[in-house]
Motif scaffolding. Structure first.
Motif, PDB file in Angstrom:
ATOM      1  N   GLY A 263      48.821  48.853  53.280  1.00  0.00           N
ATOM      2  CA  GLY A 263      49.149  47.472  52.925  1.00  0.00           C
ATOM      3  C   GLY A 263      50.515  47.351  52.272  1.00  0.00           C
ATOM      4  N   MET A 264      50.834  48.274  51.377  1.00  0.00           N
ATOM      5  CA  MET A 264      52.136  48.251  50.728  1.00  0.00           C
ATOM      6  C   MET A 264      53.249  48.546  51.717  1.00  0.00           C
ATOM      7  SD  MET A 264      51.609  47.264  47.709  1.00  0.00           S
ATOM      8  CE  MET A 264      53.228  47.555  47.018  1.00  0.00           C
ATOM      9  N   MET A 265      52.949  49.368  52.721  1.00  0.00           N
ATOM     10  CA  MET A 265      53.936  49.667  53.756  1.00  0.00           C
ATOM     11  C   MET A 265      54.271  48.409  54.557  1.00  0.00           C
ATOM     12  SD  MET A 265      53.549  52.553  56.731  1.00  0.00           S
ATOM     13  CE  MET A 265      54.731  52.691  58.074  1.00  0.00           C
ATOM     14  N   VAL A 266      53.245  47.651  54.943  1.00  0.00           N
ATOM     15  CA  VAL A 266      53.482  46.400  55.664  1.00  0.00           C
ATOM     16  C   VAL A 266      54.262  45.428  54.785  1.00  0.00           C
ATOM     17  CG1 VAL A 266      52.412  44.428  56.801  1.00  0.00           C
ATOM     18  CG2 VAL A 266      51.412  46.691  57.069  1.00  0.00           C
ATOM     19  N   TRP A 267      53.888  45.347  53.499  1.00  0.00           N
ATOM     20  CA  TRP A 267      54.593  44.443  52.588  1.00  0.00           C
ATOM     21  C   TRP A 267      56.062  44.820  52.480  1.00  0.00           C
ATOM     22  CZ3 TRP A 267      57.109  45.987  48.128  1.00  0.00           C
ATOM     23  CH2 TRP A 267      57.697  44.958  47.400  1.00  0.00           C
ATOM     24  N   PHE A 268      56.358  46.109  52.346  1.00  0.00           N
ATOM     25  CA  PHE A 268      57.744  46.556  52.172  1.00  0.00           C
ATOM     26  C   PHE A 268      58.607  46.121  53.353  1.00  0.00           C
ATOM     27  CE2 PHE A 268      60.945  49.833  53.174  1.00  0.00           C
ATOM     28  CZ  PHE A 268      61.759  49.706  52.060  1.00  0.00           C
ATOM     29  N   PHE A 269      58.130  46.386  54.572  1.00  0.00           N
ATOM     30  CA  PHE A 269      58.904  45.982  55.740  1.00  0.00           C
ATOM     31  C   PHE A 269      58.835  44.476  55.964  1.00  0.00           C
ATOM     32  CE2 PHE A 269      58.046  50.507  56.802  1.00  0.00           C
ATOM     33  CZ  PHE A 269      59.365  50.925  56.892  1.00  0.00           C
ATOM     34  N   GLY A 270      57.749  43.850  55.507  1.00  0.00           N
ATOM     35  CA  GLY A 270      57.608  42.408  55.677  1.00  0.00           C
ATOM     36  C   GLY A 270      58.526  41.594  54.792  1.00  0.00           C
ATOM     37  N   THR A 271      59.104  42.217  53.753  1.00  0.00           N
ATOM     38  CA  THR A 271      59.991  41.465  52.864  1.00  0.00           C
ATOM     39  C   THR A 271      61.216  40.933  53.579  1.00  0.00           C
ATOM     40  OG1 THR A 271      61.033  43.558  52.183  1.00  0.00           O
ATOM     41  CG2 THR A 271      59.285  42.694  50.773  1.00  0.00           C
ATOM     42  N   VAL A 272      61.482  41.427  54.799  1.00  0.00           N
ATOM     43  CA  VAL A 272      62.620  40.915  55.562  1.00  0.00           C
ATOM     44  C   VAL A 272      62.386  39.476  56.013  1.00  0.00           C
ATOM     45  CG1 VAL A 272      61.832  41.622  57.873  1.00  0.00           C
ATOM     46  CG2 VAL A 272      64.282  41.573  57.354  1.00  0.00           C
ATOM     47  N   GLY A 273      61.114  39.050  56.064  1.00  0.00           N
ATOM     48  CA  GLY A 273      60.843  37.718  56.603  1.00  0.00           C
ATOM     49  C   GLY A 273      59.721  36.985  55.903  1.00  0.00           C
ATOM     50  N   LEU A 274      59.452  37.296  54.636  1.00  0.00           N
ATOM     51  CA  LEU A 274      58.380  36.611  53.915  1.00  0.00           C
ATOM     52  C   LEU A 274      58.889  35.254  53.436  1.00  0.00           C
ATOM     53  CD1 LEU A 274      56.701  39.486  51.840  1.00  0.00           C
ATOM     54  CD2 LEU A 274      55.861  38.360  53.900  1.00  0.00           C
ATOM     55  N   ALA A 275      58.655  34.237  54.232  1.00  0.00           N
ATOM     56  CA  ALA A 275      59.067  32.882  53.918  1.00  0.00           C
ATOM     57  C   ALA A 275      58.162  31.932  54.694  1.00  0.00           C
ATOM     58  CB  ALA A 275      60.536  32.654  54.302  1.00  0.00           C
ATOM     59  N   ILE A 276      58.226  30.648  54.359  1.00  0.00           N
ATOM     60  CA  ILE A 276      57.380  29.670  55.043  1.00  0.00           C
ATOM     61  C   ILE A 276      58.028  29.352  56.383  1.00  0.00           C
ATOM     62  CG2 ILE A 276      56.292  27.406  54.891  1.00  0.00           C
ATOM     63  CD1 ILE A 276      56.459  27.645  51.874  1.00  0.00           C
ATOM     64  N   ARG A 277      57.714  30.189  57.369  1.00  0.00           N
ATOM     65  CA  ARG A 277      58.303  30.084  58.706  1.00  0.00           C
ATOM     66  C   ARG A 277      57.224  30.361  59.746  1.00  0.00           C
ATOM     67  NH1 ARG A 277      63.178  34.127  59.008  1.00  0.00           N
ATOM     68  NH2 ARG A 277      63.330  33.112  61.041  1.00  0.00           N
ATOM     69  N   PRO A 278      57.388  29.866  60.969  1.00  0.00           N
ATOM     70  CA  PRO A 278      56.390  30.120  62.020  1.00  0.00           C
ATOM     71  C   PRO A 278      56.172  31.603  62.304  1.00  0.00           C
ATOM     72  CG  PRO A 278      57.843  28.340  62.681  1.00  0.00           C
ATOM     73  CD  PRO A 278      58.434  28.915  61.430  1.00  0.00           C
ATOM     74  N   LEU A 279      57.197  32.444  62.071  1.00  0.00           N
ATOM     75  CA  LEU A 279      57.026  33.866  62.392  1.00  0.00           C
ATOM     76  C   LEU A 279      55.934  34.517  61.555  1.00  0.00           C
ATOM     77  CD1 LEU A 279      58.421  35.908  60.068  1.00  0.00           C
ATOM     78  CD2 LEU A 279      60.509  35.037  61.071  1.00  0.00           C
TER      79      LEU A 279
END
Length: 238
Positions: A13-29
């Protein structure tokens, strides 16, 4: 579910979060990446528990196509898993186990139905083909938007990608569990997309984390569910 161990799952889970920080915003992606995670979940449940879980995929794609263009990636993932389900093969540390006949046929039917489900949108075939339009007919977008730029390996997420790929390679060598062929193909796809486009490191994390969790499933002490404290868990989550 991949690891049967909450501590290993935390690593994933932390691995997904780390790479997910590139696009964690209120967006359709974000919806698109959520659907990708749900697709992997459904495929795992169908493989490990009950093939009937596969019937959840066509409705998922019908919603997905109306939310974000990453449905093309999801269909590619489904295609890879479907193709590998028909193959029985082993070479060194890589293996591919053929799924049982009824599940293979249902998986192939699900792939066809999921492709047809992409037409369940107000625009029709033009929307289903939109990801190809982005890649082939929008060079200015890809060339000038920062998140479509190549991954910078001097930045933390670039270093993290190299570390994750290296760790998976070392785990395959050191652990008794081999790497599955479909996992290798998906990992290669995710790595290639992330190297070419920074925004795709989010996708890399979603594809790579389950592999890490499965390879680490028997690492360390066995998780004792009886020793859980639900109150402490709730407090930490909050």
């Amino acid at each position: 579910l991949y690891a049967s161990n909450a501590k290993v799952a935390l690593v994933g889970g932390m691995m997904v979060w780390f790479f997910g920080t590139v696009g964690l915003a209120i967006r359709p992606l974000i919806l698109g990446h959520l659907f990708l995670a749900l697709e992997l979940l459904v495929l795992h449940l169908a493989r490990a528990r009950d093939r009937r879980w596969l019937w959840a995929l066509p409705p998922l794609f019908a919603v997905w196509v109306n939310c974000h263009g990453s449905y093309a990636l999801g269909l590619s993932v489904l295609g890879v898993v479907t193709a590998c389900s028909w193959v029985e093969w082993k070479a060194g540390l890589i293996e591919c186990r053929r799924w049982d006949s009824r599940t293979r046929k249902l998986l192939a039917a699900t792939l066809a139905l999921s492709g047809a489900a992409l037409l369940a949108n107000p625009v029709g075939a033009r929307l289903a083909a939109y990801p190809l339009d982005v890649l082939l007919n929008q060079p200015e977008n890809l060339a000038n938007v920062t998140e479509w730029a190549a991954l910078d390996f001097q930045q933390p997420r670039g270093v993290g990608l190299l570390a994750a790929v290296g760790a998976i390679g070392l785990l395959v060598i050191a652990r008794p569990a081999p790497l599955r062929l479909d996992e290798l193909i998906l990992l290669t796809m995710g790595t290639g997309m992330a190297v070419r486009h920074t925004r795709m490191v989010f996708v890399f994390g979603i594809l790579a984390a389950p592999i890490v969790c499965r390879l680490l499933a028997d690492a360390g002490a066995r998780y004792l569910h009886g020793r859980e404290s639900r109150a402490a868990n709730a407090l930490l989550i909050a």
